[in-house]
Design a protein around this motif. Structure first.
Motif, PDB file in Angstrom:
ATOM      1  N   CYS A 159       0.801  -1.231   0.000  1.00 55.53           N
ATOM      2  CA  CYS A 159       0.000   0.000   0.000  1.00 55.53           C
ATOM      3  C   CYS A 159       0.833   1.280   0.000  1.00 55.53           C
ATOM      4  O   CYS A 159       0.280   2.348  -0.222  1.00 55.53           O
ATOM      5  CB  CYS A 159      -0.976   0.010   1.164  1.00 55.53           C
ATOM      6  SG  CYS A 159      -0.217  -0.091   2.774  1.00 55.53           S
ATOM      7  N   ILE A 195      -2.306   5.165  -6.452  1.00 50.60           N
ATOM      8  CA  ILE A 195      -3.249   4.677  -7.467  1.00 50.60           C
ATOM      9  C   ILE A 195      -3.977   5.873  -8.073  1.00 50.60           C
ATOM     10  O   ILE A 195      -4.596   6.652  -7.356  1.00 50.60           O
ATOM     11  CB  ILE A 195      -4.266   3.689  -6.859  1.00 50.60           C
ATOM     12  CG1 ILE A 195      -3.531   2.473  -6.286  1.00 50.60           C
ATOM     13  CG2 ILE A 195      -5.295   3.266  -7.899  1.00 50.60           C
ATOM     14  CD1 ILE A 195      -4.411   1.524  -5.514  1.00 50.60           C
ATOM     15  N   ARG A 242      -6.809   6.161 -10.371  1.00 54.64           N
ATOM     16  CA  ARG A 242      -7.877   5.434 -11.061  1.00 54.64           C
ATOM     17  C   ARG A 242      -8.309   6.120 -12.351  1.00 54.64           C
ATOM     18  O   ARG A 242      -8.598   5.465 -13.338  1.00 54.64           O
ATOM     19  CB  ARG A 242      -9.070   5.242 -10.129  1.00 54.64           C
ATOM     20  CG  ARG A 242      -8.796   4.183  -9.082  1.00 54.64           C
ATOM     21  CD  ARG A 242     -10.015   3.915  -8.203  1.00 54.64           C
ATOM     22  NE  ARG A 242      -9.782   2.796  -7.319  1.00 54.64           N
ATOM     23  CZ  ARG A 242      -9.104   2.855  -6.181  1.00 54.64           C
ATOM     24  NH1 ARG A 242      -8.581   3.991  -5.800  1.00 54.64           N
ATOM     25  NH2 ARG A 242      -8.947   1.790  -5.432  1.00 54.64           N
ATOM     26  N   SER A 245      -1.409   2.332 -11.451  1.00 54.45           N
ATOM     27  CA  SER A 245      -1.108   2.033 -10.058  1.00 54.45           C
ATOM     28  C   SER A 245       0.381   1.752  -9.936  1.00 54.45           C
ATOM     29  O   SER A 245       0.901   0.836 -10.588  1.00 54.45           O
ATOM     30  CB  SER A 245      -1.895   0.807  -9.578  1.00 54.45           C
ATOM     31  OG  SER A 245      -1.441   0.434  -8.297  1.00 54.45           O
ATOM     32  N   ASP A 297       1.893  -1.764  -9.178  1.00 58.75           N
ATOM     33  CA  ASP A 297       2.185  -2.741 -10.232  1.00 58.75           C
ATOM     34  C   ASP A 297       3.635  -2.660 -10.718  1.00 58.75           C
ATOM     35  O   ASP A 297       4.034  -3.450 -11.568  1.00 58.75           O
ATOM     36  CB  ASP A 297       1.261  -2.519 -11.434  1.00 58.75           C
ATOM     37  CG  ASP A 297      -0.204  -2.754 -11.090  1.00 58.75           C
ATOM     38  OD1 ASP A 297      -0.486  -3.540 -10.163  1.00 58.75           O
ATOM     39  OD2 ASP A 297      -1.064  -2.140 -11.753  1.00 58.75           O
TER      40      ASP A 297
END
Length: 70
Positions: free
Chosen positions: A13, A34, A36, A41, A44
């Motif tokens: 996180c 992240i 969106r 993100s 990854d």
């Protein structure tokens, strides 16, 4: 800039940016890990090499940067 750094995901996180010695250079805030709206993100990209191409808008506790991820 040209200095190669690496993305390090911590506890699935948080994202730290570390140098070749594993020294933490900066921490990316949880709400920025992240994106969106952009389908991106940083979680990854654990272990990916990065390079800061430009750094914009430097503030006391943060900065905005354009990053190249290998």
């Amino acid at each position: 800039m040209g200095k190669k750094l690496q993305i390090q995901v911590v506890e699935h996180c948080y994202v730290h940016i570390v140098d070749e010695h594993g020294e933490r250079k900066c921490i990316i805030p949880r709400d920025q890990v992240i994106r969106r709206d952009e389908g991106l993100s940083l979680l990854d990209f654990d272990g990916a090499a990065i390079e800061f191409l430009t750094i914009e808008k430097v503030a006391k506790s943060s900065f905005k940067a354009i990053v190249h991820i290998e």
